[in-house]
Scaffold this active site. Structure first.
Site, PDB file in Angstrom:
ATOM      1  N   CYS A 163       0.802  -1.221   0.000  1.00  0.00           N
ATOM      2  CA  CYS A 163       0.000   0.000   0.000  1.00  0.00           C
ATOM      3  C   CYS A 163       0.837   1.275   0.000  1.00  0.00           C
ATOM      4  O   CYS A 163       0.299   2.373  -0.073  1.00  0.00           O
ATOM      5  CB  CYS A 163      -0.934  -0.008   1.206  1.00  0.00           C
ATOM      6  SG  CYS A 163      -1.727  -1.609   1.415  1.00  0.00           S
ATOM      7  N   HIS A 303      -2.395   8.170   6.167  1.00  0.00           N
ATOM      8  CA  HIS A 303      -2.632   6.862   5.534  1.00  0.00           C
ATOM      9  C   HIS A 303      -3.956   6.286   6.041  1.00  0.00           C
ATOM     10  O   HIS A 303      -4.726   5.724   5.263  1.00  0.00           O
ATOM     11  CB  HIS A 303      -1.473   5.917   5.853  1.00  0.00           C
ATOM     12  CG  HIS A 303      -1.576   4.580   5.195  1.00  0.00           C
ATOM     13  ND1 HIS A 303      -1.541   4.429   3.828  1.00  0.00           N
ATOM     14  CD2 HIS A 303      -1.726   3.332   5.709  1.00  0.00           C
ATOM     15  CE1 HIS A 303      -1.660   3.137   3.524  1.00  0.00           C
ATOM     16  NE2 HIS A 303      -1.767   2.453   4.646  1.00  0.00           N
ATOM     17  N   GLU A 314      -0.349   5.464  13.574  1.00  0.00           N
ATOM     18  CA  GLU A 314       0.011   6.621  12.752  1.00  0.00           C
ATOM     19  C   GLU A 314      -0.091   7.922  13.541  1.00  0.00           C
ATOM     20  O   GLU A 314       0.751   8.814  13.384  1.00  0.00           O
ATOM     21  CB  GLU A 314      -0.863   6.697  11.499  1.00  0.00           C
ATOM     22  CG  GLU A 314      -0.447   7.828  10.583  1.00  0.00           C
ATOM     23  CD  GLU A 314      -1.192   7.869   9.258  1.00  0.00           C
ATOM     24  OE1 GLU A 314      -0.769   8.651   8.379  1.00  0.00           O
ATOM     25  OE2 GLU A 314      -2.187   7.141   9.094  1.00  0.00           O
ATOM     26  N   LYS A 332      -9.260   8.031   2.571  1.00  0.00           N
ATOM     27  CA  LYS A 332      -9.788   6.667   2.448  1.00  0.00           C
ATOM     28  C   LYS A 332     -11.196   6.540   3.017  1.00  0.00           C
ATOM     29  O   LYS A 332     -11.890   5.561   2.733  1.00  0.00           O
ATOM     30  CB  LYS A 332      -8.850   5.660   3.120  1.00  0.00           C
ATOM     31  CG  LYS A 332      -7.534   5.465   2.362  1.00  0.00           C
ATOM     32  CD  LYS A 332      -6.648   4.430   3.044  1.00  0.00           C
ATOM     33  CE  LYS A 332      -5.299   4.327   2.369  1.00  0.00           C
ATOM     34  NZ  LYS A 332      -4.430   5.515   2.600  1.00  0.00           N
ATOM     35  N   HIS A 337      -9.677   1.965   0.204  1.00  0.00           N
ATOM     36  CA  HIS A 337      -8.223   1.758   0.172  1.00  0.00           C
ATOM     37  C   HIS A 337      -7.829   1.252  -1.211  1.00  0.00           C
ATOM     38  O   HIS A 337      -8.160   0.132  -1.594  1.00  0.00           O
ATOM     39  CB  HIS A 337      -7.828   0.754   1.254  1.00  0.00           C
ATOM     40  CG  HIS A 337      -6.353   0.706   1.511  1.00  0.00           C
ATOM     41  ND1 HIS A 337      -5.433   1.324   0.679  1.00  0.00           N
ATOM     42  CD2 HIS A 337      -5.622   0.123   2.501  1.00  0.00           C
ATOM     43  CE1 HIS A 337      -4.216   1.114   1.157  1.00  0.00           C
ATOM     44  NE2 HIS A 337      -4.302   0.397   2.252  1.00  0.00           N
ATOM     45  N   PHE A 396       1.855  -3.327   3.881  1.00  0.00           N
ATOM     46  CA  PHE A 396       2.190  -4.657   4.385  1.00  0.00           C
ATOM     47  C   PHE A 396       3.667  -4.938   4.099  1.00  0.00           C
ATOM     48  O   PHE A 396       4.165  -4.638   3.013  1.00  0.00           O
ATOM     49  CB  PHE A 396       1.354  -5.734   3.684  1.00  0.00           C
ATOM     50  CG  PHE A 396      -0.057  -5.879   4.207  1.00  0.00           C
ATOM     51  CD1 PHE A 396      -0.571  -5.041   5.176  1.00  0.00           C
ATOM     52  CD2 PHE A 396      -0.881  -6.879   3.701  1.00  0.00           C
ATOM     53  CE1 PHE A 396      -1.865  -5.184   5.646  1.00  0.00           C
ATOM     54  CE2 PHE A 396      -2.186  -7.035   4.160  1.00  0.00           C
ATOM     55  CZ  PHE A 396      -2.675  -6.194   5.133  1.00  0.00           C
TER      56      PHE A 396
END
Length: 408
Positions: A163, A303, A314, A332, A337, A396
């Site tokens: 991502c 994010h 975050e 998002k 996403h 990831f």
């Protein structure tokens, strides 16, 4: 490596909110959700039956024969890059192809082609498998098609970092120009894997929201009631240009790409470091590279995927790297996403925020998590003075990318 000024002169996107940048930006400012129910027959058997699908079919914007030879991820790459190229005013400019580069990545690549052709192999045998299968499924396919479309000869690259891919591609584009390899770089990220297997895989991980009865409210970053992300598809592409090159042709400039930071957690294949240490280092790197201080950062485009652990990690990382003063937003909540495309599309949102001095709201943040200790724009777009803003993207595998955009 030189410290050449690098500017953004063109933007292109196709997303769940619109088939171009203007409609996507308008949707974000209006607080509109691009998430809806999956009506395909195959969705009925899934635990998760919602997604953020493209607002416009990319194949309708391409030559019919050429489109059939492309995976959907390749189609969106070409559509978004064409928009960015035209927006940059490059259609009528003689660009030195030996100084033109491409960095376009995808998190998963041509998975829908791979799975569809495997079905054909199983049902009808090897002779029926398409001769276009390999160029359609290869992860560098989107970048390669963009390179062919514009005749790029300075190098065509395809980073893959889940991502964080789209943001990492833009960071590599910055490096290509600063290292003297290119004057113009087409950079961004793409993803188009709304298909039963990825949906089932993410579903088995319990990573996605199961709010099937209320899709528009399913993606809810930092809300106490969040239960996972919503899968989306799309593409975002920017034209990066050496400032002198842009000035020589009288190009309009949206913003400067003043710094980037790339780190890795070394923590877990899926979960972020809960303290956000690697994320904070990426932001700190970007700020240092830009020659700024953390006090200069007025806004962070987060994010914030709507997962329980990720959202708060975050917040901790932003506090550590930037402090308590920046105002946040989470696209998002509306876009879903977009995986490999997320960092690129959200970079475009950050660029437009700096350009228009306007931050889109976050939707579905009804009851903030107690761990949310920073201010988030909700309700209406926020008009504010912005000299510098960060865009965060994490993936990831523990990939962390922070991009710092400043006023032109």
């Amino acid at each position: 490596m030189s410290n050449a000024d690098v500017v953004v002169t063109g933007l292109g996107a196709t997303t769940p909110l619109g088939g171009d940048v203007a409609s996507t930006w308008a949707g974000l400012l209006a607080g509109r959700s691009g998430v809806g129910p999956l009506t395909q027959d195959w969705a009925a058997q899934l635990t998760v039956r919602i997604a953020a699908q493209l607002a416009e079919d990319p194949s309708t914007k391409l030559d019919r024969i050429k489109a059939r030879r492309m995976d959907r991820s390749e189609q969106v790459a070409v559509v978004a890059s064409r928009e960015a190229w035209t927006d940059a005013g490059l259609d009528d400019v003689e660009v030195d192809r030996g100084r033109l580069g491409v960095v376009v990545g995808s998190g998963i690549g041509g998975a829908t082609t791979l799975l569809a052709q495997d079905d054909i192999l199983e049902q009808h045998g090897p002779r029926k498998v398409s001769p276009h299968t390999i160029p359609m499924l290869m992860p560098n396919g989107p970048a390669a098609w963009v390179g062919l479309t514009f005749g790029a000869q300075a190098g065509v690259h395809a980073p893959t970092s889940a991502c964080a891919t789209g943001a990492e591609a833009i960071a590599w584009g910055l490096d290509m120009i600063r290292s003297g390899r290119a004057d113009v770089v087409i950079a961004g990220g793409v993803e188009a894997v709304i298909h039963p297997l990825p949906m089932a895989g993410f579903g088995s991980m319990r990573a996605m929201s199961i709010r099937n009865d209320d899709p528009e409210r399913a993606s809810r970053p930092w809300d106490t009631d969040r239960d996972g992300f919503v899968l989306g598809e799309g593409a975002g592409v920017v034209i990066l240009e050496r400032a002198e090159h842009a000035a020589a042709r009288g190009a309009k400039v949206y913003a400067r790409l003043s710094g980037s930071g790339m780190t890795s957690d070394g923590y877990d294949i899926v979960q972020p470091d809960p303290e956000g240490v690697g994320q904070a280092r990426a932001m700190t790197q970007a700020i240092k590279e830009a020659g700024l201080t953390k006090q200069d950062i007025g806004h962070v485009n987060a994010h914030a995927t709507s997962t329980p652990v990720g959202d708060i990690a975050e917040v901790k990382s932003i506090e550590a790297a930037v402090g308590h003063h920046p105002v946040l937003t989470a696209p998002k909540s509306m876009l879903g996403h977009l995986l490999g495309a997320a960092g690129a599309v959200e970079s475009i949102v950050t660029i437009l925020s700096v350009h228009h001095q306007l931050i889109p709201p976050t939707i579905n943040l009804d009851v903030p998590d107690p761990g949310l200790t920073l201010e988030v724009v909700t309700g209406e777009p926020r008009k504010m003075h912005l000299d510098a803003a960060l865009n965060n993207s994490f993936g990831f595998g523990g990939h962390n990318v922070a991009l710092l955009f400043t006023r032109a």
